[in-house]
Design an enzyme around this catalytic site. Structure first.
Site, PDB file in Angstrom:
ATOM      1  N   ASN A   1       8.976   6.439  11.263  1.00 36.93           N
ATOM      2  CA  ASN A   1       8.265   7.280  12.223  1.00 36.93           C
ATOM      3  C   ASN A   1       6.944   7.718  11.633  1.00 36.93           C
ATOM      4  O   ASN A   1       6.808   7.942  10.445  1.00 36.93           O
ATOM      5  CB  ASN A   1       9.108   8.475  12.664  1.00 36.93           C
ATOM      6  CG  ASN A   1       9.821   9.153  11.512  1.00 36.93           C
ATOM      7  OD1 ASN A   1       9.189   9.834  10.696  1.00 36.93           O
ATOM      8  ND2 ASN A   1      11.126   8.976  11.411  1.00 36.93           N
TER       9      ASN A   1
ATOM     10  N   SER B   1      12.597   9.363  19.220  1.00 30.98           N
ATOM     11  CA  SER B   1      13.716   8.940  18.365  1.00 30.98           C
ATOM     12  C   SER B   1      14.381   7.661  18.871  1.00 30.98           C
ATOM     13  O   SER B   1      14.700   7.541  20.051  1.00 30.98           O
ATOM     14  CB  SER B   1      14.769  10.064  18.328  1.00 30.98           C
ATOM     15  OG  SER B   1      15.847   9.698  17.502  1.00 30.98           O
ATOM     16  N   GLY B   2      14.581   6.703  17.964  1.00 29.79           N
ATOM     17  CA  GLY B   2      15.413   5.538  18.257  1.00 29.79           C
ATOM     18  C   GLY B   2      14.963   4.660  19.411  1.00 29.79           C
ATOM     19  O   GLY B   2      15.789   4.002  20.042  1.00 29.79           O
TER      20      GLY B   2
ATOM     21  N   SER C   1      11.419  12.139  17.164  1.00 33.86           N
ATOM     22  CA  SER C   1      12.127  11.618  15.996  1.00 33.86           C
ATOM     23  C   SER C   1      13.044  12.680  15.402  1.00 33.86           C
ATOM     24  O   SER C   1      12.669  13.859  15.323  1.00 33.86           O
ATOM     25  CB  SER C   1      11.099  11.195  14.949  1.00 33.86           C
ATOM     26  OG  SER C   1      11.728  11.026  13.702  1.00 33.86           O
ATOM     27  N   SER C   2      14.211  12.265  14.960  1.00 36.44           N
ATOM     28  CA  SER C   2      15.133  13.239  14.357  1.00 36.44           C
ATOM     29  C   SER C   2      14.558  13.836  13.076  1.00 36.44           C
ATOM     30  O   SER C   2      15.014  14.885  12.620  1.00 36.44           O
ATOM     31  CB  SER C   2      16.492  12.585  14.081  1.00 36.44           C
ATOM     32  OG  SER C   2      16.337  11.439  13.274  1.00 36.44           O
TER      33      SER C   2
ATOM     34  N   HIS D   1       7.221   8.172   7.613  1.00 36.76           N
ATOM     35  CA  HIS D   1       8.507   8.013   6.934  1.00 36.76           C
ATOM     36  C   HIS D   1       9.031   6.611   7.235  1.00 36.76           C
ATOM     37  O   HIS D   1       9.047   6.174   8.379  1.00 36.76           O
ATOM     38  CB  HIS D   1       9.507   9.054   7.422  1.00 36.76           C
ATOM     39  CG  HIS D   1      10.885   8.842   6.853  1.00 36.76           C
ATOM     40  ND1 HIS D   1      11.119   8.659   5.517  1.00 36.76           N
ATOM     41  CD2 HIS D   1      12.107   8.776   7.452  1.00 36.76           C
ATOM     42  CE1 HIS D   1      12.419   8.498   5.299  1.00 36.76           C
ATOM     43  NE2 HIS D   1      13.038   8.562   6.460  1.00 36.76           N
TER      44      HIS D   1
ATOM     45  N   HIS E   1      11.973   3.394   5.517  1.00 38.26           N
ATOM     46  CA  HIS E   1      12.939   2.983   4.490  1.00 38.26           C
ATOM     47  C   HIS E   1      12.448   1.664   3.914  1.00 38.26           C
ATOM     48  O   HIS E   1      13.224   0.719   3.740  1.00 38.26           O
ATOM     49  CB  HIS E   1      14.338   2.801   5.093  1.00 38.26           C
ATOM     50  CG  HIS E   1      15.002   4.078   5.482  1.00 38.26           C
ATOM     51  ND1 HIS E   1      16.339   4.167   5.747  1.00 38.26           N
ATOM     52  CD2 HIS E   1      14.518   5.333   5.648  1.00 38.26           C
ATOM     53  CE1 HIS E   1      16.653   5.420   6.077  1.00 38.26           C
ATOM     54  NE2 HIS E   1      15.558   6.139   6.034  1.00 38.26           N
TER      55      HIS E   1
ATOM     56  N   ASP F   1      -5.679   3.002  -7.660  1.00 40.41           N
ATOM     57  CA  ASP F   1      -6.675   2.996  -6.585  1.00 40.41           C
ATOM     58  C   ASP F   1      -6.312   3.981  -5.475  1.00 40.41           C
ATOM     59  O   ASP F   1      -7.179   4.387  -4.698  1.00 40.41           O
ATOM     60  CB  ASP F   1      -6.790   1.584  -5.974  1.00 40.41           C
ATOM     61  CG  ASP F   1      -7.579   0.617  -6.855  1.00 40.41           C
ATOM     62  OD1 ASP F   1      -8.379   1.066  -7.694  1.00 40.41           O
ATOM     63  OD2 ASP F   1      -7.392  -0.612  -6.692  1.00 40.41           O
TER      64      ASP F   1
ATOM     65  N   HIS G   1      17.296   8.133  -0.532  1.00 36.53           N
ATOM     66  CA  HIS G   1      16.884   8.031   0.858  1.00 36.53           C
ATOM     67  C   HIS G   1      15.701   7.068   1.012  1.00 36.53           C
ATOM     68  O   HIS G   1      15.889   5.898   1.313  1.00 36.53           O
ATOM     69  CB  HIS G   1      16.571   9.442   1.362  1.00 36.53           C
ATOM     70  CG  HIS G   1      16.277   9.534   2.825  1.00 36.53           C
ATOM     71  ND1 HIS G   1      16.341  10.711   3.518  1.00 36.53           N
ATOM     72  CD2 HIS G   1      15.890   8.599   3.714  1.00 36.53           C
ATOM     73  CE1 HIS G   1      16.020  10.490   4.790  1.00 36.53           C
ATOM     74  NE2 HIS G   1      15.748   9.217   4.931  1.00 36.53           N
TER      75      HIS G   1
ATOM     76  N   TYR H   1     -16.899   2.778  -3.869  1.00 36.12           N
ATOM     77  CA  TYR H   1     -16.175   1.672  -3.246  1.00 36.12           C
ATOM     78  C   TYR H   1     -16.370   1.745  -1.735  1.00 36.12           C
ATOM     79  O   TYR H   1     -16.410   2.830  -1.164  1.00 36.12           O
ATOM     80  CB  TYR H   1     -14.687   1.783  -3.584  1.00 36.12           C
ATOM     81  CG  TYR H   1     -13.849   0.676  -3.003  1.00 36.12           C
ATOM     82  CD1 TYR H   1     -13.653  -0.523  -3.689  1.00 36.12           C
ATOM     83  CD2 TYR H   1     -13.262   0.819  -1.749  1.00 36.12           C
ATOM     84  CE1 TYR H   1     -12.875  -1.543  -3.159  1.00 36.12           C
ATOM     85  CE2 TYR H   1     -12.489  -0.201  -1.203  1.00 36.12           C
ATOM     86  CZ  TYR H   1     -12.307  -1.368  -1.913  1.00 36.12           C
ATOM     87  OH  TYR H   1     -11.538  -2.368  -1.375  1.00 36.12           O
TER      88      TYR H   1
END
Lengths: 231, 231, 231, 231
Positions: free
Chosen positions: A28, A44-45, A73-74, A94, A96, A119, A170, A228
């Protein structure tokens, strides 16, 4: 309401599967509008294939839905806690993502082993502790935000110089000035997690990057003397 | 006959190569129609490029072909045994997906090392024992179904709370309420197999996820108090 | 000015993400025009999605911009130092490609463990030392070029027989007769870095390639008696 | 001349990059026409993007070009030696595919650790020895074919039951009834090489597949009692 921000958050969410950071709906992205004190977050989902910009949910800093027909989102309370505590943060992600999650599951900080890391992140990416049972019971997602704050405060880390964290067992959270840069930080975090794992595997005695090279690489891209990119 | 279910099973089979779970024809998906007591399964060894929904084969719970001009998957008896024994199962997937197969070849249960695992599997994913020569001789594919049942019963694992298993030296089977969720469980199993392998490689002392976090993650997505996704 | 070379450099830069060597703008390719004594290089930090051939910057061998409205890559002084010192070099590539960077972070030379390596690199790919603080302060990017020259001269390596180097804690540079061959050398370097890491992981006692096979493979593709490819 | 076989060989060559087995031109596929005693092989070092079916070269069993305007693959003598010695072989593939090459560089046979292996290879895939300097000098590519024959004869392995080999420090050759099945065997070899490496990494004591399961899996797909696939 906040139509442009919804579009940005929607696009940033779509970038997650394109960059290989998520499968299905396992991620999310949100972004903050400091003027109104509201932020926009993914529902969510919901499948990324059918999701529309107008599905994004508008939430206040206490996590209450202000506009939107879907559940946010949860992880919304985690985002709210971070936006409330750190006025510099404009976007949060967030995921995984595979390699960052591996370090989170190993329960280890990601050390600075190369300039790819330097960097973007001005120091190790910390791994926050497990939540206690009491914290889980009182409100898991808000407690997740609080343990991130605790980690950065106890260690005295500047939240914008090291724009990411691992939650033990997590996965990662990253942030930035806006949703787009927060996603980019997630991409970098996952890539350096992969590189650093195999560098350590190849040479158990591999040194961390000397401070002078860390300074050089971080500061040529960030801060007032950066040179840069285009001006 | 069961045209809609054939379409679902066909689509679920196509999802396997899209998700990177199989090469060539190394996988099969089926789905059960409890009303008629029949299930629909992919034909054996047919290329995914030329396969059509109408090629799906209808089979009864003793593994007899009820409709279809092609031979069903050679693993059909395994599917039949599982549908017959567990009335909750609506869809089954078998693959040789890389990372789950690696754990199967290592002969190890996949431990719960992170919330990616906990979001879908409420505990370790067990690795079933090798079949004996007698079991192989009597009927390899049916015996494969029976050793899965034995594994879950001996260990007292709820088949729907841990919707997957590894067959030692072979690869994974997963299941779910329908074909689509069974495929999703295969994707999760492969991804957590990869994450857990490298997390253990990075830190040999990496802890398993505390029970409280396992409960929290599993139960916020499953069961009566779930609050993940749209209602 | 140098329109054809700009097009070649532009195409070579686009090849980097296509070959999976870079994410975002983490790489740069240049090519030299020996007649004019000028080289063409990618602009700094410009998205590959919006970049055009006309955005390429023309630079002289002291690193001064001769033509172009954008800033050249921040690594331009490294390219300039190499072109100035080695008249044989026609194209240069810098990336943070995953597997070569892992060896750079491990601080190790990539040994010749197979013919994939020997087909392109006639010996180990050296890992240059860290820059000192004084070198960093005096001019990081030019010093990077100088440490590459030092590495090849101290070890007596022919720059065109081993067309690549690792910068410790940083990543690879490769070169070639032109931009295209320099990119190809980056692809080979990354692939052999991956193969050699896992070969050593699988068998800690894996031997290096015998000199006779190294000679055979390198020389059947390079030099006057080569018989690989079309004449 | 042999137009259909040229098309088959051309398509089989294109399948190599699609299956991720090669980069650039690092591979070659051929197929044999037993009636004429000639085989068709890819030209040497030609880009897969511009290659056409009509570029395929027709060669006799002594490696002489019979038809075609381009040079055949530099590995042509290896193919010729194998076709001449083994009348059962109809197609041959050589690649430097990542995971099979890693085992070749490690100098190890690929043991049978799972049914993915057993479905295609009826036993370990042998790793042939390095060539001697004398063999290299006398004719490297033909000697490569001879060392493959030596490996299978000394160990008493049936060439069609184990349709692949690793050349130490180099990479795999596979073969089959035709070009297409030879490519498929290369895909399987690379995938089992990957699985077996990580299975051993995860559990150093992982057992090889029991003989009974190896027999079952191989024989349900091969030989007179096979029941996999459509009749």
């Amino acid at each position: 309401m906040l139509e442009q921000l919804k579009e940005e958050v929607f696009q940033a969410n779509l970038e997650l599967p394109r960059q290989g950071l998520i499968k299905y709906t396992w991620g999310n992205v949100s972004a903050m509008d400091r003027e109104s004190g509201l932020f926009v977050i993914k529902p969510s989902g919901v499948s990324y294939e059918t999701m529309k910009a107008s599905d994004m949910v508008v939430v206040d800093l206490d996590g209450n839905v202000v506009e939107g027909e879907m559940r946010p989102s949860s992880d919304t309370p985690t985002h709210a806690v971070l936006y409330k505590h750190y006025s510099e943060i404009g976007g949060i992600v967030h995921t995984h993502s595979t390699w960052a999650t591996i370090w989170a599951q190993a329960g280890l900080d990601v050390p600075v082993m190369g300039t790819t890391h330097a960097d973007t992140f001005y120091g190790s990416i910390p791994c926050a502790r497990f939540l206690t049972q009491e914290e889980i019971d009182r409100g898991y997602e808000a407690a997740t935000g609080n343990v991130i704050i605790e980690t950065f405060e106890q260690r005295g880390i500047d939240i914008m110089a090291v724009p990411g964290v691992l939650l033990k067992g997590h996965g990662p959270f990253t942030w930035g000035n806006d949703a787009k840069s927060a996603v980019m930080n997630s991409v970098v975090l996952d890539e350096v997690s992969k590189m650093n794992l195999f560098a350590r595997d190849l040479n158990h005695f591999a040194e961390e990057l000397p401070q002078g090279i860390l300074d050089k690489h971080y500061l040529r891209k960030h801060g007032k003397d950066a040179y840069y990119g285009q001006k």
